[in-house]
Write a protein that holds these residues in place. Structure first.
Motif, PDB file in Angstrom:
ATOM      1  N   ILE A   1       0.834  -1.209   0.000  1.00 35.97           N
ATOM      2  CA  ILE A   1       0.000   0.000   0.000  1.00 35.97           C
ATOM      3  C   ILE A   1       0.870   1.261   0.000  1.00 35.97           C
ATOM      4  O   ILE A   1       0.588   2.240  -0.709  1.00 35.97           O
ATOM      5  N   LYS A   2       1.965   1.216   0.785  1.00 31.83           N
ATOM      6  CA  LYS A   2       2.871   2.374   0.845  1.00 31.83           C
ATOM      7  C   LYS A   2       3.491   2.646  -0.529  1.00 31.83           C
ATOM      8  O   LYS A   2       3.555   3.802  -0.989  1.00 31.83           O
ATOM      9  N   ASP A   3       3.935   1.583  -1.176  1.00 29.94           N
ATOM     10  CA  ASP A   3       4.530   1.727  -2.508  1.00 29.94           C
ATOM     11  C   ASP A   3       3.496   2.227  -3.511  1.00 29.94           C
ATOM     12  O   ASP A   3       3.793   3.098  -4.371  1.00 29.94           O
ATOM     13  N   LEU A   4       2.295   1.673  -3.412  1.00 30.25           N
ATOM     14  CA  LEU A   4       1.231   2.087  -4.335  1.00 30.25           C
ATOM     15  C   LEU A   4       0.854   3.551  -4.133  1.00 30.25           C
ATOM     16  O   LEU A   4       0.637   4.298  -5.110  1.00 30.25           O
TER      17      LEU A   4
ATOM     18  N   THR B   1       1.028   9.136  -6.027  1.00 25.60           N
ATOM     19  CA  THR B   1       1.437  10.546  -5.881  1.00 25.60           C
ATOM     20  C   THR B   1       2.261  10.994  -7.075  1.00 25.60           C
ATOM     21  O   THR B   1       2.041  12.096  -7.627  1.00 25.60           O
ATOM     22  N   GLU B   2       3.234  10.190  -7.476  1.00 21.24           N
ATOM     23  CA  GLU B   2       4.086  10.534  -8.630  1.00 21.24           C
ATOM     24  C   GLU B   2       3.258  10.621  -9.903  1.00 21.24           C
ATOM     25  O   GLU B   2       3.437  11.531 -10.718  1.00 21.24           O
ATOM     26  N   LEU B   3       2.359   9.663 -10.083  1.00 26.48           N
ATOM     27  CA  LEU B   3       1.526   9.666 -11.281  1.00 26.48           C
ATOM     28  C   LEU B   3       0.589  10.872 -11.303  1.00 26.48           C
ATOM     29  O   LEU B   3       0.305  11.436 -12.380  1.00 26.48           O
ATOM     30  N   GLN B   4       0.064  11.244 -10.146  1.00 26.35           N
ATOM     31  CA  GLN B   4      -0.814  12.411 -10.070  1.00 26.35           C
ATOM     32  C   GLN B   4      -0.051  13.693 -10.467  1.00 26.35           C
ATOM     33  O   GLN B   4      -0.587  14.575 -11.152  1.00 26.35           O
TER      34      GLN B   4
ATOM     35  N   PRO C   1       9.082   6.986 -19.407  1.00 26.56           N
ATOM     36  CA  PRO C   1       8.450   6.116 -18.368  1.00 26.56           C
ATOM     37  C   PRO C   1       9.308   6.001 -17.116  1.00 26.56           C
ATOM     38  O   PRO C   1      10.523   5.827 -17.222  1.00 26.56           O
ATOM     39  N   GLU C   2       8.658   6.169 -16.009  1.00 24.36           N
ATOM     40  CA  GLU C   2       9.342   5.958 -14.726  1.00 24.36           C
ATOM     41  C   GLU C   2       9.230   4.484 -14.315  1.00 24.36           C
ATOM     42  O   GLU C   2       8.500   3.701 -14.925  1.00 24.36           O
ATOM     43  N   HIS C   3       9.948   4.114 -13.234  1.00 23.22           N
ATOM     44  CA  HIS C   3       9.923   2.709 -12.761  1.00 23.22           C
ATOM     45  C   HIS C   3       8.564   2.425 -12.092  1.00 23.22           C
ATOM     46  O   HIS C   3       8.301   2.884 -10.981  1.00 23.22           O
ATOM     47  N   ILE C   4       7.726   1.719 -12.824  1.00 19.69           N
ATOM     48  CA  ILE C   4       6.386   1.379 -12.350  1.00 19.69           C
ATOM     49  C   ILE C   4       6.277  -0.150 -12.238  1.00 19.69           C
ATOM     50  O   ILE C   4       6.628  -0.870 -13.178  1.00 19.69           O
ATOM     51  N   LYS C   5       5.805  -0.643 -11.067  1.00 18.31           N
ATOM     52  CA  LYS C   5       5.647  -2.093 -10.844  1.00 18.31           C
ATOM     53  C   LYS C   5       4.406  -2.610 -11.536  1.00 18.31           C
ATOM     54  O   LYS C   5       3.431  -1.878 -11.726  1.00 18.31           O
ATOM     55  N   ASP C   6       4.437  -3.914 -11.848  1.00 18.86           N
ATOM     56  CA  ASP C   6       3.251  -4.599 -12.379  1.00 18.86           C
ATOM     57  C   ASP C   6       2.500  -5.236 -11.194  1.00 18.86           C
ATOM     58  O   ASP C   6       2.903  -6.266 -10.652  1.00 18.86           O
TER      59      ASP C   6
END
Length: 546
Positions: free
Chosen positions: A270-273, A278-281, A309-314
């Motif tokens: 949840i913290k990572d998400l 926040t970054e995506l917003q 693209p930034e480092h985004i998890k799947d």
């Protein structure tokens, strides 16, 4: 009556010679009174006739006559004394028919006079010659019942034809052709019969008293066993419940630990998400602002940095629930079943130790064996032979089974519990159980409880067995027993069969009614040309693991 004599004393009615109350009192010329027999004997042995009290001499022997007035007074006095001493008739006692007023207790009844007399009024029957011939008996009421109502005669005979008491007139009229005997003769016959009946009843009482003692003893053993069984049961189930509770606590703790780990893991996700959101917003806000600009050069210069693209998890494959409790319950149940099985084995071992106390040493009784059965010298083995054994008095021995291949054990049991084991390994057919002592052994045997047999029969070359409960009960077993244990509880009416090596119960007869002794029963069945030639073997009980 007692009050009217209260001022008189016994001394006033005593003879001065015998010092007893007057009997037929007589008076001498000098006025003194004596018993007639006493004064007569006194003068018979004396040389002079004188009064024993005042010593007055008489010239000749006075003529003595009974003083009737004094005699009546003496009789009344005697009756008063007897009343005082408790000789008066009490409720339920026979009264004197002659006494006037308070009735005294009758001493005898006269069958001729048909009256009952107290001691005083019985005196004429003991003194007068004619009355002495009357038949006196112990006092009875309703003497008229001893008289024939038709002929007004005393019952003197007993009619065996009509089984009734009759008089002499009856024999000559209504009972003329009947068999009649004196009442005394019939009474003696009945007394003899009663003596036999009393002897039989006393024997029955002894047997039943012994049965009561045996039942009480069996009940005491049953109570003791029940107490021990309850204790063992509580102990075993307490252990099982503790095992279950412990396993439950362990499983719950494991689930809680895994849930805690899942929650910690979820918190990290949840913290990572939230950080990525926040970054995506922020980037979305910049893109929206850039998309509204009219400065085309600025848009072209800024877009590359925003489109990189930034480092985004799947996150599509990430889950915190699917494997939280995976395998815990299955592993726990498997481990619990293993623990329960271990506890049950311990419980069964402890329970079967109780049976060990009831082990009995059974030996075959050759006097009961069918002539074609071959018994070992030690009486522990039996098998079928093709030839009849030459046995003494075979035809007259009612103990021997002459139609069925059966032999009984020597030991009989009428109370308590007993257990023994029989090896059946290698046999294709056999029959085991218990039988009443009173079963008919001289004809074809029907093996069912109605006829006194409680048995288990194996079926040839199969794992099928039959309890001969009438109708039979079919029993399927996974494997053939090699050794069969038989347990009997006489008090509970229980006969149980066990597969000793498989540690399993085969069948039980319950609610049985046993009369007399029970004897172990063995039937090795036909040898079938050698296929079933292996003997049944009574073996010592070495383990208790069923």
């Amino acid at each position: 009556m007692a009050s009217s004599w209260s001022l008189l004393s016994e001394e006033q009615f005593l003879c001065s010679i015998c010092l007893d109350v007057f009997n037929d009192p007589v008076s001498t010329p000098c006025g003194h009174n004596y018993c007639k027999a006493c004064i007569t004997h006194y003068w018979d042995v004396s040389d002079v006739y004188q009064c024993p009290v005042c010593k007055e001499r008489f010239n000749k022997r006075p003529d003595l006559r009974v003083n009737t007035t004094l005699r009546e007074l003496v009789e009344e006095f005697n009756m008063s004394m007897r009343w005082k001493k408790g000789y008066h008739a009490k409720p339920g006692e026979v009264c004197c028919d002659v006494c006037i007023g308070t009735k005294l207790k009758a001493l005898k009844s006269c069958l001729v006079c048909l009256a009952s007399y107290c001691e005083t009024h019985l005196e004429p029957h003991q003194r007068v010659a004619a009355l002495k011939k009357h038949k006196l008996i112990d006092p009875v009421e309703n003497l008229e019942d001893r008289m024939c109502q038709k002929h007004d005669k005393l019952f003197e005979l007993f009619c065996r034809t009509d089984q009734t008491c009759v008089c002499l007139m009856c024999v000559n009229t209504d009972h003329q052709a009947h068999v009649a005997v004196p009442i005394e003769e019939e009474s003696r016959k009945r007394k003899a019969k009663m003596a036999v009946m009393m002897a039989e009843m006393n024997q029955m009482i002894k047997i039943r008293s012994r049965n009561v003692v045996e039942i009480q003893h069996s009940l005491e053993i049953s109570r003791k066993d029940a107490h021990e069984n309850i204790f063992d049961c509580r102990k075993a189930f307490t252990t099982l419940l503790r095992t279950i509770e412990r396993s439950q606590a362990e499983v719950i703790e494991k689930i809680k630990e895994k849930q805690k780990a899942a929650e910690k893991k979820a918190e990290g996700f949840i913290k990572d998400l939230e950080q990525e959101i926040t970054e995506l917003q922020k980037k979305s806000s910049k893109l929206e602002k850039l998309s509204n600009t009219e400065d085309h050069l600025h848009l072209l210069q800024s877009f590359p940095s925003l489109s990189t693209p930034e480092h985004i998890k799947d996150w599509s494959e990430i889950s915190v629930h699917s494997d939280v409790n995976k395998g815990i319950l299955e592993t726990a149940v498997s481990q619990l079943m293993k623990s329960l099985n271990e506890e049950m084995e311990t419980f069964l071992e402890n329970t079967t130790r109780l049976v060990q106390r009831y082990e009995v040493d059974v030996t075959l009784d050759p006097d009961t064996a069918h002539p074609k059965l071959i018994l070992s010298e030690d009486g522990k083995q039996v098998k079928h032979g093709n030839l009849w054994n030459k046995l003494p008095d075979r035809g007259s021995n009612k103990q021997r089974f002459n139609r069925s291949l059966i032999v009984l054990g020597k030991q009989g049991f009428s109370s308590g519990r007993f257990y023994y084991e029989v090896q059946v390994e290698g046999k294709t057919k056999w029959d085991l159980g218990v039988a009443r002592e009173t079963v008919n052994r001289m004809s074809t045997v029907t093996l069912n409880p109605v006829d006194g047999y409680w048995t288990l029969l194996s079926l040839r070359n199969q794992n099928e067995y039959t309890a001969n409960a009438g109708p039979g009960v079919s029993i399927s077993l996974r494997q053939k027993p090699q050794k069969v244990g038989l347990f009997v509880d006489c008090a509970k009416g229980l006969v149980s069969f066990y597969d000793v090596e498989a540690r399993s119960h085969i069948y039980s007869y319950t609610g049985c009614t046993f009369k007399g002794k029970l004897y172990p029963l063995f039937n090795p069945c036909l040898n079938d040309g050698g296929e079933n030639s292996v003997p049944l073997i009574i073996c010592p009980v070495t383990s208790y693991t069923f």
